[in-house]
Design an enzyme around this catalytic site. Structure first.
Site, short mmCIF file in Angstrom:
data_model
loop_
_atom_site.label_atom_id
_atom_site.label_comp_id
_atom_site.label_asym_id
_atom_site.label_seq_id
_atom_site.Cartn_x
_atom_site.Cartn_y
_atom_site.Cartn_z
N LYS A 166 0.49 -0.68 -0.29
CA LYS A 166 0.00 -0.07 -0.45
C LYS A 166 0.76 1.03 -0.17
CE LYS A 166 -3.27 3.32 1.46
NZ LYS A 166 -3.98 3.57 0.21
N LYS A 234 1.05 12.32 6.20
CA LYS A 234 1.21 11.17 6.68
C LYS A 234 1.87 10.28 6.08
CE LYS A 234 -1.59 8.59 7.76
NZ LYS A 234 -2.47 7.23 7.38
P1 NAP Z 1 -10.87 10.31 8.31
O1 NAP Z 1 -11.85 10.63 7.65
O2 NAP Z 1 -9.88 11.80 8.92
O3 NAP Z 1 -11.22 9.29 10.26
C1 NAP Z 1 -10.49 9.40 10.73
C2 NAP Z 1 -11.07 7.86 12.02
O4 NAP Z 1 -9.84 8.41 13.22
C3 NAP Z 1 -11.71 9.56 12.54
O5 NAP Z 1 -13.16 8.54 12.71
C4 NAP Z 1 -10.80 9.57 13.97
O6 NAP Z 1 -12.19 10.17 15.12
C5 NAP Z 1 -10.64 8.39 14.34
N1 NAP Z 1 -8.93 8.55 14.50
C6 NAP Z 1 -8.10 9.58 15.06
N2 NAP Z 1 -6.56 9.76 15.86
C7 NAP Z 1 -7.81 8.47 17.12
C8 NAP Z 1 -7.16 8.47 17.92
N3 NAP Z 1 -6.69 9.44 18.73
N4 NAP Z 1 -8.22 7.30 18.89
C9 NAP Z 1 -9.76 7.06 18.33
N5 NAP Z 1 -9.91 7.48 17.17
C10 NAP Z 1 -9.36 8.07 16.33
O7 NAP Z 1 -9.73 9.53 7.89
P2 NAP Z 1 -10.03 8.65 6.94
O8 NAP Z 1 -10.22 8.99 5.05
O9 NAP Z 1 -11.61 7.61 7.23
O10 NAP Z 1 -9.10 7.73 6.92
C11 NAP Z 1 -8.79 6.30 7.83
C12 NAP Z 1 -7.62 6.23 7.22
O11 NAP Z 1 -7.64 5.35 5.97
C13 NAP Z 1 -6.33 6.81 7.55
O12 NAP Z 1 -5.15 5.72 8.48
C14 NAP Z 1 -6.02 6.79 5.60
O13 NAP Z 1 -4.96 7.57 5.53
C15 NAP Z 1 -6.78 5.80 4.84
N6 NAP Z 1 -7.13 5.59 3.71
C16 NAP Z 1 -8.09 6.93 3.59
C17 NAP Z 1 -8.28 7.57 1.54
C18 NAP Z 1 -9.00 8.69 1.93
O14 NAP Z 1 -8.80 8.89 0.43
N7 NAP Z 1 -9.15 9.26 2.49
C19 NAP Z 1 -7.94 6.01 1.09
C20 NAP Z 1 -7.49 5.21 1.34
C21 NAP Z 1 -6.84 4.67 2.82
P3 NAP Z 1 -12.75 11.54 15.39
O15 NAP Z 1 -13.90 11.65 14.17
O16 NAP Z 1 -13.06 11.19 17.00
O17 NAP Z 1 -11.92 12.40 15.11
#
Ligand code: NAP
Length: 286
Positions: A166, A234
């Site tokens: 990835k 990140k």
């Molecule tokens: P996001 O919208 O920023 O959501 C992050 C999630 O993680 C939220 O539920 C947040 O909770 C939680 N979180 C953050 N810090 C935390 C902590 N210390 N303890 C518990 N929960 C915590 O991110 P996302 O886009 O869904 O991405 C999630 C993962 O998938 C990441 O690793 C990202 O790199 C990966 N990803 C993202 C994409 C994309 O296009 N967005 C594509 C592929 C992979 P809160 O609601 O409380 O903030």
């Protein structure tokens, strides 16, 4: 199946929603209260969500978040029974994920790294691609769930290999978009109309999936986050960490990291990573 889903961000929420739609019994938890999924039960802690779950699926921001959700106070690991499978779709460092796998296995559970590609649109449409590090038998068992949330799942190898693959793929995404953005800035600065340029790109060998996905947003000047810059930044640091750990040099990525540093400094971290274009435009006086 009885599934605990932990983390309802841009990706996790639609993934959990698709599991509910497929008829699974889903219990969700999110750090910040108030985010829910229609048809799912809500738990107060990861430990409560994971109690009696056959599968614990998580999708949170980074390594620290994964460790807190699994092993912190009232973490999901407290509820792991022999046979429980923990699947992590967060993008974190492979070496950190391996440590999580060891800790879950010591409790009799199994662990899978299953990061995704496909972004917000893919998550909502159930069209993600899962990039998986797992035992073959565990991978096979998870097939119906991968098929519910995604269009394919590829097992790359044992634990950690999904994340290693990835990160390599995201490296290509970061560099490909940067190439596209720099090309747009150079062309624009020379007075080239971007519509015919896009037509040329689409007809030629420089066309790419990354450009196909991002161009409509970029041309419409819509930089709201599909994949927030803070998360791609990140990931760039994860790639550079993995490179250091494995004795690999990534000079192109180091340069792109400096563009991200500047863009974050300009306040763009919660915009899409495509907003690095704004930083390039600014430095070109556009
Ligand atoms: P996001 O919208 O920023 O959501 C992050 C999630 O993680 C939220 O539920 C947040 O909770 C939680 N979180 C953050 N810090 C935390 C902590 N210390 N303890 C518990 N929960 C915590 O991110 P996302 O886009 O869904 O991405 C999630 C993962 O998938 C990441 O690793 C990202 O790199 C990966 N990803 C993202 C994409 C994309 O296009 N967005 C594509 C592929 C992979 P809160 O609601 O409380 O903030």
């Amino acid at each position: 199946m009885r599934i605990a889903f932990l983390g309802l961000g841009i990706m996790g929420r639609p993934m959990a929603q698709n599991l509910v739609k497929a008829g699974h019994q889903v219990k969700v938890w999110n750090r910040t209260a108030g985010k829910t999924v229609e048809g799912a039960a809500v738990a107060a802690t990861p430990k409560e969500a994971a109690r009696d779950a056959e599968i614990v699926w998580l999708c949170v921001s980074d390594t620290k978040a994964v460790e807190q959700v699994l092993f912190g106070h009232d973490g999901a690991a407290d509820s792991i029974q022999p046979g429980t499978i923990v699947v992590d779709s967060s993008t974190i460092l492979p070496s950190a994920s391996l440590k999580c796998a060891e800790r879950i296995r010591s409790k009799g559970g199994d662990f899978v790294d299953a990061p995704v590609t496909g972004s917000k649109v893919g998550a909502e449409a159930g069209q993600l691609i899962f990039i998986v590090g797992a035992r073959q038998a565990t991978f096979d068992k998870l097939q119906p769930l991968f098929a519910t949330m995604g269009k394919s799942a590829v097992r790359v190898g044992e634990n950690g290999k999904g994340l290693a693959a990835k990160l390599s793929m995201n490296l290509m995404i970061a560099l490909t978009f940067e190439g596209f953005a720099e090309a747009l800035v150079l062309a624009k600065k020379q007075g080239v109309d971007l519509q015919p340029l896009m037509s040329l790109i689409n007809q030629s060998m420089v066309r790419s999936g990354v450009v196909d996905y991002k161009a409509p947003f970029v041309m419409g000047r819509d930089f709201t986050a599909n994949f927030p810059m803070r998360l791609m930044h990140k990931d760039i640091h994860l790639m550079l960490d993995a490179a250091r750990q494995n004795g690999v040099k990534l000079p192109g990525l180091e340069t792109v990291d400096r563009v991200y540093e500047a863009s974050v400094h300009q306040g763009n971290e919660n915009l899409d990573y495509a907003a690095t274009l704004l930083t390039l435009e600014k430095s070109a006086g556009l």
